[in-house]
Scaffold this motif. Structure first.
Motif, PDB file in Angstrom:
ATOM      1  N   THR A  43       0.841  -1.208   0.000  1.00  0.00           N
ATOM      2  CA  THR A  43       0.000   0.000   0.000  1.00  0.00           C
ATOM      3  C   THR A  43       0.872   1.252   0.000  1.00  0.00           C
ATOM      4  O   THR A  43       0.610   2.206  -0.746  1.00  0.00           O
ATOM      5  CB  THR A  43      -0.925   0.003   1.225  1.00  0.00           C
ATOM      6  OG1 THR A  43      -1.786  -1.147   1.186  1.00  0.00           O
ATOM      7  CG2 THR A  43      -1.771   1.272   1.263  1.00  0.00           C
ATOM      8  N   LEU A  94       2.307   1.718  -3.488  1.00  0.00           N
ATOM      9  CA  LEU A  94       1.305   2.196  -4.446  1.00  0.00           C
ATOM     10  C   LEU A  94       1.008   3.677  -4.242  1.00  0.00           C
ATOM     11  O   LEU A  94       0.848   4.428  -5.205  1.00  0.00           O
ATOM     12  CB  LEU A  94       0.025   1.368  -4.310  1.00  0.00           C
ATOM     13  CG  LEU A  94       0.105  -0.085  -4.774  1.00  0.00           C
ATOM     14  CD1 LEU A  94      -1.191  -0.819  -4.461  1.00  0.00           C
ATOM     15  CD2 LEU A  94       0.417  -0.165  -6.268  1.00  0.00           C
ATOM     16  N   VAL A  95       0.927   4.086  -2.971  1.00  0.00           N
ATOM     17  CA  VAL A  95       0.650   5.504  -2.692  1.00  0.00           C
ATOM     18  C   VAL A  95       1.806   6.379  -3.167  1.00  0.00           C
ATOM     19  O   VAL A  95       1.597   7.471  -3.715  1.00  0.00           O
ATOM     20  CB  VAL A  95       0.385   5.708  -1.180  1.00  0.00           C
ATOM     21  CG1 VAL A  95       0.332   7.197  -0.833  1.00  0.00           C
ATOM     22  CG2 VAL A  95      -0.905   5.032  -0.763  1.00  0.00           C
ATOM     23  N   ILE A 139       3.917   5.740  -5.638  1.00  0.00           N
ATOM     24  CA  ILE A 139       4.029   5.740  -7.105  1.00  0.00           C
ATOM     25  C   ILE A 139       2.850   6.462  -7.755  1.00  0.00           C
ATOM     26  O   ILE A 139       3.019   7.251  -8.687  1.00  0.00           O
ATOM     27  CB  ILE A 139       4.130   4.295  -7.625  1.00  0.00           C
ATOM     28  CG1 ILE A 139       5.417   3.639  -7.119  1.00  0.00           C
ATOM     29  CG2 ILE A 139       4.087   4.277  -9.155  1.00  0.00           C
ATOM     30  CD1 ILE A 139       5.542   2.178  -7.498  1.00  0.00           C
ATOM     31  N   PHE A 140       1.635   6.193  -7.251  1.00  0.00           N
ATOM     32  CA  PHE A 140       0.420   6.716  -7.883  1.00  0.00           C
ATOM     33  C   PHE A 140      -0.267   7.772  -7.023  1.00  0.00           C
ATOM     34  O   PHE A 140      -1.489   7.899  -7.046  1.00  0.00           O
ATOM     35  CB  PHE A 140      -0.552   5.570  -8.164  1.00  0.00           C
ATOM     36  CG  PHE A 140       0.009   4.495  -9.034  1.00  0.00           C
ATOM     37  CD1 PHE A 140       0.198   4.695 -10.399  1.00  0.00           C
ATOM     38  CD2 PHE A 140       0.375   3.270  -8.493  1.00  0.00           C
ATOM     39  CE1 PHE A 140       0.720   3.692 -11.201  1.00  0.00           C
ATOM     40  CE2 PHE A 140       0.899   2.256  -9.286  1.00  0.00           C
ATOM     41  CZ  PHE A 140       1.077   2.475 -10.649  1.00  0.00           C
ATOM     42  N   GLU A 141       0.517   8.543  -6.290  1.00  0.00           N
ATOM     43  CA  GLU A 141      -0.046   9.525  -5.360  1.00  0.00           C
ATOM     44  C   GLU A 141      -0.995  10.500  -6.051  1.00  0.00           C
ATOM     45  O   GLU A 141      -2.117  10.727  -5.588  1.00  0.00           O
ATOM     46  CB  GLU A 141       1.087  10.290  -4.679  1.00  0.00           C
ATOM     47  CG  GLU A 141       0.612  11.370  -3.729  1.00  0.00           C
ATOM     48  CD  GLU A 141       1.780  12.101  -3.080  1.00  0.00           C
ATOM     49  OE1 GLU A 141       1.512  13.007  -2.279  1.00  0.00           O
ATOM     50  OE2 GLU A 141       2.942  11.758  -3.384  1.00  0.00           O
ATOM     51  N   ASP A 142      -0.564  11.075  -7.168  1.00  0.00           N
ATOM     52  CA  ASP A 142      -1.396  12.070  -7.852  1.00  0.00           C
ATOM     53  C   ASP A 142      -2.702  11.457  -8.333  1.00  0.00           C
ATOM     54  O   ASP A 142      -3.770  12.085  -8.229  1.00  0.00           O
ATOM     55  CB  ASP A 142      -0.628  12.664  -9.034  1.00  0.00           C
ATOM     56  CG  ASP A 142       0.572  13.477  -8.577  1.00  0.00           C
ATOM     57  OD1 ASP A 142       0.556  13.938  -7.414  1.00  0.00           O
ATOM     58  OD2 ASP A 142       1.528  13.635  -9.371  1.00  0.00           O
ATOM     59  N   ARG A 143      -2.642  10.249  -8.837  1.00  0.00           N
ATOM     60  CA  ARG A 143      -3.845   9.607  -9.364  1.00  0.00           C
ATOM     61  C   ARG A 143      -4.805   9.207  -8.242  1.00  0.00           C
ATOM     62  O   ARG A 143      -6.027   9.325  -8.376  1.00  0.00           O
ATOM     63  CB  ARG A 143      -3.451   8.386 -10.191  1.00  0.00           C
ATOM     64  CG  ARG A 143      -4.584   7.767 -10.986  1.00  0.00           C
ATOM     65  CD  ARG A 143      -4.062   6.646 -11.873  1.00  0.00           C
ATOM     66  NE  ARG A 143      -3.009   7.126 -12.775  1.00  0.00           N
ATOM     67  CZ  ARG A 143      -2.336   6.341 -13.613  1.00  0.00           C
ATOM     68  NH1 ARG A 143      -2.606   5.039 -13.647  1.00  0.00           N
ATOM     69  NH2 ARG A 143      -1.403   6.835 -14.393  1.00  0.00           N
ATOM     70  N   ILE A 144      -4.262   8.751  -7.115  1.00  0.00           N
ATOM     71  CA  ILE A 144      -5.105   8.291  -6.008  1.00  0.00           C
ATOM     72  C   ILE A 144      -5.874   9.443  -5.384  1.00  0.00           C
ATOM     73  O   ILE A 144      -7.058   9.318  -5.057  1.00  0.00           O
ATOM     74  CB  ILE A 144      -4.243   7.577  -4.941  1.00  0.00           C
ATOM     75  CG1 ILE A 144      -3.714   6.254  -5.502  1.00  0.00           C
ATOM     76  CG2 ILE A 144      -5.044   7.337  -3.655  1.00  0.00           C
ATOM     77  CD1 ILE A 144      -2.726   5.554  -4.585  1.00  0.00           C
ATOM     78  N   HIS A 159     -15.055   7.534  -5.687  1.00  0.00           N
ATOM     79  CA  HIS A 159     -13.593   7.434  -5.570  1.00  0.00           C
ATOM     80  C   HIS A 159     -13.147   7.727  -4.139  1.00  0.00           C
ATOM     81  O   HIS A 159     -12.264   7.050  -3.606  1.00  0.00           O
ATOM     82  CB  HIS A 159     -12.926   8.419  -6.536  1.00  0.00           C
ATOM     83  CG  HIS A 159     -11.440   8.380  -6.499  1.00  0.00           C
ATOM     84  ND1 HIS A 159     -10.684   7.409  -7.126  1.00  0.00           N
ATOM     85  CD2 HIS A 159     -10.533   9.189  -5.877  1.00  0.00           C
ATOM     86  CE1 HIS A 159      -9.403   7.622  -6.916  1.00  0.00           C
ATOM     87  NE2 HIS A 159      -9.273   8.700  -6.149  1.00  0.00           N
ATOM     88  N   GLN A 172      -1.158  10.150   4.833  1.00  0.00           N
ATOM     89  CA  GLN A 172      -1.907  10.091   3.578  1.00  0.00           C
ATOM     90  C   GLN A 172      -3.407  10.044   3.833  1.00  0.00           C
ATOM     91  O   GLN A 172      -4.193  10.650   3.088  1.00  0.00           O
ATOM     92  CB  GLN A 172      -1.471   8.866   2.761  1.00  0.00           C
ATOM     93  CG  GLN A 172       0.014   8.773   2.488  1.00  0.00           C
ATOM     94  CD  GLN A 172       0.590  10.041   1.897  1.00  0.00           C
ATOM     95  OE1 GLN A 172       0.042  10.601   0.944  1.00  0.00           O
ATOM     96  NE2 GLN A 172       1.695  10.517   2.467  1.00  0.00           N
TER      97      GLN A 172
END
Length: 363
Positions: free
Chosen positions: A14, A17-18, A20-25, A34, A236
């Motif tokens: 987790t 993933l946060v 790497i994909f912080e902007d998308r999440i 969402h 986060q």
């Protein structure tokens, strides 16, 4: 071992993933389809990881015995709380009431909800439960003045506007909290260790799980491996929580309540389990020790950090919450004044907790 520690793998995944994909999440929080899954995902991963902290702290407690065992547990959870609050305070806009809301929520959730559930379930199963009266009185004798100084005094001082303290008053409150907690630890781990042990008539109470055969150093290492990701994930988690509070008009106390739930639920599981197995003294050590550690450590650390970084810090409670705090402290004095508890006392604590939840959302 890999099977037992699969939660740590999920937590680390987790975190990755946060990162790497912080902007998308966190890009589309305005969409409830969402927002809700993101909040639920982070919440349950943090909770599962905190339970992993408790599992290893309990394994260490079996090696150390009382009161060192529950001391490891309470200090571990309080460490998560202190680091998490610091991370959230440094994230985004300053939330001056976060420390106050978290402290108050911890007190009400533990001394109201968790103590109430433990006494209720324990009494329904065993009719009456016993504990060491001297140990409970020692906890309360420190908790009561620290709670009053930290959460009530700022409302009554006239030197500053609002529920805040002057620099000298911060030194006094922080120094008192840290000093009393250190003295308490010396008593708890020194000449009066017996105050925090189960009474003789309950010593034969059954244990809830078998002792771990893993090396002590492994438990210590894994304990820190679980604690560090929790702090990152809580920071986060604060982002969607801040969005809910600021954009959707949710009560400002929701941040403190969610923070308190995250850090107290694992302790609650251990405390309720101990009460169900006629080890109420362990529950008392966990619950009252957690409240004491939260106030005794969080308050001086947060006062120091806020002063160094120039952050605003509001500690004084609103009138309704001040009344709830006084009531739960008074009821706790009565509950822990005889050395025995029964179902009525559990019901009283739990109903005060329900009142806290209702007033948190309806004012």
């Amino acid at each position: 071992m890999l099977r037992r520690e699969r939660t740590l793998g999920l937590t680390l995944l987790t975190c990755l993933l946060v990162l790497i994909f912080e902007d998308r999440i966190f890009a589309n929080l305005g969409n409830p389809f969402h927002l809700v899954p993101v909040m639920a995902w982070l919440f349950f991963v943090i909770l599962a990881t905190a339970i992993g902290v408790v599992r290893h702290a309990e394994a260490l407690s079996e090696r150390l015995g009382e009161p060192f065992g529950t001391l490891v547990l309470t200090l571990s959870i309080t460490g998560i709380e202190v680091m998490s609050i610091t991370a959230v305070m440094l994230h985004g806009e300053n939330n001056p009431a976060l420390v106050r809301d978290t402290l108050f929520s911890v007190v009400m959730i533990i001394m109201g909800g968790m103590v109430g559930i433990s006494l209720l379930l324990g009494a329904l199963r065993h009719w009456e439960l016993t504990f060491n009266l001297q140990g409970a009185n020692a906890y309360l004798s420190v908790i009561i003045p620290l709670a009053a100084f930290s959460l009530i005094l700022p409302d009554l001082t006239l030197s500053t506007a609002g529920p805040t303290l002057t620099g000298l008053q911060k030194v006094m409150v922080g120094g008192t909290a840290a000093g009393l907690y250190i003295i308490f630890l010396l008593i708890q781990t020194g000449r009066h260790r017996g105050y925090f042990s189960q009474p003789v008539e309950e010593e034969g109470a059954e244990e809830t799980h078998a002792a771990s055969d893993a090396p002590t150093t492994l438990h210590v290492l894994l304990l820190f491996c679980y604690i560090i990701p929790v702090v990152f994930l809580v920071e986060q988690f604060a982002r969607p929580v801040d969005y809910v509070i600021e954009t959707l008009g949710a009560p400002t106390t929701i941040g403190g309540i969610l923070m308190a739930i995250l850090v107290t639920t694992p302790e609650g599981i251990g405390g309720v389990r101990a009460a169900m197995n006629r080890r109420l003294q362990s529950s008392v050590n966990i619950f009252l020790g957690s409240v004491l550690a939260t106030i005794g450590l969080t308050v001086p650390i947060m006062l120091a950090i806020s002063s160094l970084l120039g952050l605003d810090l509001e500690l004084g409670l609103e009138p309704a919450n001040m009344l709830l705090l006084i009531v739960i402290l008074a009821v706790s004095i009565v509950t822990f004044s005889s050395g025995r508890t029964h179902v009525l006392q559990g019901a009283v604590h739990f109903l005060i907790f329900i009142a806290f939840l209702i007033l948190s959302y309806s004012g």
